[in-house]
Design an enzyme around this catalytic site. Structure first.
Site, PDB file in Angstrom:
ATOM      1  CE  LYS A 135     -36.683  38.285 -40.214  1.00 20.45           C
ATOM      2  NZ  LYS A 135     -36.393  38.071 -41.472  1.00 20.45           N
TER       3      LYS A 135
ATOM      4  CB  SER B  11     -48.399  46.392 -40.574  1.00 22.77           C
ATOM      5  OG  SER B  11     -47.474  46.342 -39.707  1.00 22.77           O
ATOM      6  CB  ALA B  12     -48.510  41.532 -37.620  1.00 24.22           C
TER       7      ALA B  12
ATOM      8  CB  THR C 204     -39.238  48.130 -38.737  1.00 23.58           C
ATOM      9  OG1 THR C 204     -39.830  47.726 -40.084  1.00 23.58           O
ATOM     10  CG2 THR C 204     -39.106  49.456 -38.469  1.00 23.58           C
TER      11      THR C 204
ATOM     12  CE  LYS D 217     -49.320  40.385 -41.925  1.00 21.23           C
ATOM     13  NZ  LYS D 217     -48.234  41.289 -42.268  1.00 21.23           N
TER      14      LYS D 217
ATOM     15  CD  GLU E  82     -46.318  39.078 -44.736  1.00 23.59           C
ATOM     16  OE1 GLU E  82     -45.008  38.842 -44.433  1.00 23.59           O
ATOM     17  OE2 GLU E  82     -47.102  39.634 -44.118  1.00 23.59           O
ATOM     18  CG  ASP E  83     -40.311  40.084 -43.821  1.00 21.25           C
ATOM     19  OD1 ASP E  83     -41.546  40.214 -43.746  1.00 21.25           O
ATOM     20  OD2 ASP E  83     -39.325  40.297 -43.246  1.00 21.25           O
TER      21      ASP E  83
ATOM     22  CG  ASP F 260     -44.944  42.345 -43.864  1.00 20.91           C
ATOM     23  OD1 ASP F 260     -45.758  42.804 -42.848  1.00 20.91           O
ATOM     24  OD2 ASP F 260     -43.921  42.277 -43.552  1.00 20.91           O
ATOM     25  CG  LEU F 261     -44.016  48.786 -41.999  1.00 22.54           C
ATOM     26  CD1 LEU F 261     -43.996  49.529 -43.051  1.00 22.54           C
ATOM     27  CD2 LEU F 261     -44.818  49.476 -40.891  1.00 22.54           C
ATOM     28  CG  ASP F 262     -42.623  45.685 -38.978  1.00 24.63           C
ATOM     29  OD1 ASP F 262     -42.016  47.036 -39.247  1.00 24.63           O
ATOM     30  OD2 ASP F 262     -43.365  45.374 -38.211  1.00 24.63           O
TER      31      ASP F 262
HETATM   32  C1  BG6 Z   1     -44.719  42.579 -37.125  1.00 23.00           C
HETATM   33  C2  BG6 Z   1     -43.449  42.036 -37.114  1.00 23.00           C
HETATM   34  O1  BG6 Z   1     -44.971  43.413 -38.609  1.00 23.00           O
HETATM   35  O2  BG6 Z   1     -45.261  43.055 -36.290  1.00 23.00           O
HETATM   36  C3  BG6 Z   1     -43.179  41.334 -35.811  1.00 23.00           C
HETATM   37  O3  BG6 Z   1     -43.047  41.110 -38.229  1.00 23.00           O
HETATM   38  C4  BG6 Z   1     -43.714  41.941 -34.665  1.00 23.00           C
HETATM   39  O4  BG6 Z   1     -41.852  40.926 -35.599  1.00 23.00           O
HETATM   40  C5  BG6 Z   1     -45.148  42.484 -35.156  1.00 23.00           C
HETATM   41  O5  BG6 Z   1     -43.721  41.499 -33.573  1.00 23.00           O
HETATM   42  C6  BG6 Z   1     -45.820  43.221 -34.074  1.00 23.00           C
HETATM   43  O6  BG6 Z   1     -45.172  44.374 -33.654  1.00 23.00           O
HETATM   44  P1  BG6 Z   1     -45.678  45.674 -32.636  1.00 23.00           P
HETATM   45  O7  BG6 Z   1     -44.742  46.787 -33.222  1.00 23.00           O
HETATM   46  O8  BG6 Z   1     -46.969  45.700 -32.667  1.00 23.00           O
HETATM   47  O9  BG6 Z   1     -44.836  45.023 -31.574  1.00 23.00           O
HETATM   48 MG    MG Z   2     -42.455  41.341 -42.153  1.00 22.42          MG
END
Ligand code: BG6
Ligand code: MG
Length: 217
Positions: A44, A113-114, A16, A144, A168-169, A8-10
């Protein structure tokens, strides 16, 4: 033997997750909705519109589709202001050494990443080249906790799910990894990531002895 790591990224590779929280907090305040860090844990890993829906539920607010799209756009503008200032210095400690160790061990790497902003964040951190494959929510139908994004990565890497470790966090992300049939390495606090096979406080805790142990799972 483990053959791939899917990250996962964020909140895993960079902070982030905090920027998402700050941007949602600003929006919630504007809407007169109480929104705490504890509430944020549920967001998250959840995609943008899904996150907005959760905040609106907290405030028991019902809005039209148009209003929701506008608010999601506004949150994203705020989030992008924070991302704009990012640089390679924002990469969490231990990430580059970990990728070097993974490469040296012949382990493939992917990003799951989502976020629709994942490519931009990777660019800001100067790390697009670290990954053999990148999947973000622009590519995925089911976010997810659905396993789709992790399974898409495994397939693209040509590695069976049971030979993958997902990192993942977020509770929703850990659920996705387990539903994909992978080993789930949680980043954060064990009580928040109860479904994870192992939880460590940060990527920097994934030192060589632990990595060697995980690779022989
Ligand atoms: C996920 C984050 O990686 O991305 C969420 O954990 C976030 O908090 C989601 O809502 C969507 O991100 P974005 O940048 O498409 O709004
Ligand atoms: Mg995350």
């Amino acid at each position: 033997m483990i053959q791939a790591f899917i990250f996962d990224l964020d909140g895993v590779l960079t902070d982030t997750a905090e920027y998402h929280f700050l941007a949602w907090k600003q929006l919630a305040t504007q809407l007169g909705i109480e929104f705490s860090r504890a509430d944020n844990e549920l967001l998250k890993g959840v995609d943008r519109m899904g996150s907005l829906e959760l905040i609106l539920q907290l405030g028991q607010k019902q809005l039209s589709v148009d209003e929701k799209l506008k608010l999601a756009e506004q949150k994203n503008t705020e989030y992008l202001k924070l991302v704009e200032r990012m640089s390679p210095a924002d990469l969490f400690p231990g990430v580059l050494p970990l990728f070097s160790s993974l490469k040296a061990a012949g382990v493939k790497t992917a990003l799951a990443s989502a976020s629709k902003n994942a490519a931009l964040v990777l660019q800001k951190l100067c790390i697009p080249a670290l990954f053999d494959y990148v999947a973000d929510s622009n590519l995925i139908k089911n976010g997810k906790p659905d396993p789709e994004i992790f399974l898409t990565c495994a397939q693209a890497l040509g590695v069976a799910p049971e030979r993958c470790i997902g990192v993942e966090d977020a509770p929703a992300g850990v659920t996705a990894i387990k539903a994909a049939g992978m080993y789930a390495l949680g980043i954060g606090e064990p009580h928040a990531l109860t479904q994870a096979d192992l939880v460590i406080p940060a990527v920097s805790a994934l030192d060589q002895p632990l990595l060697t142990k995980l690779l022989t799972l």
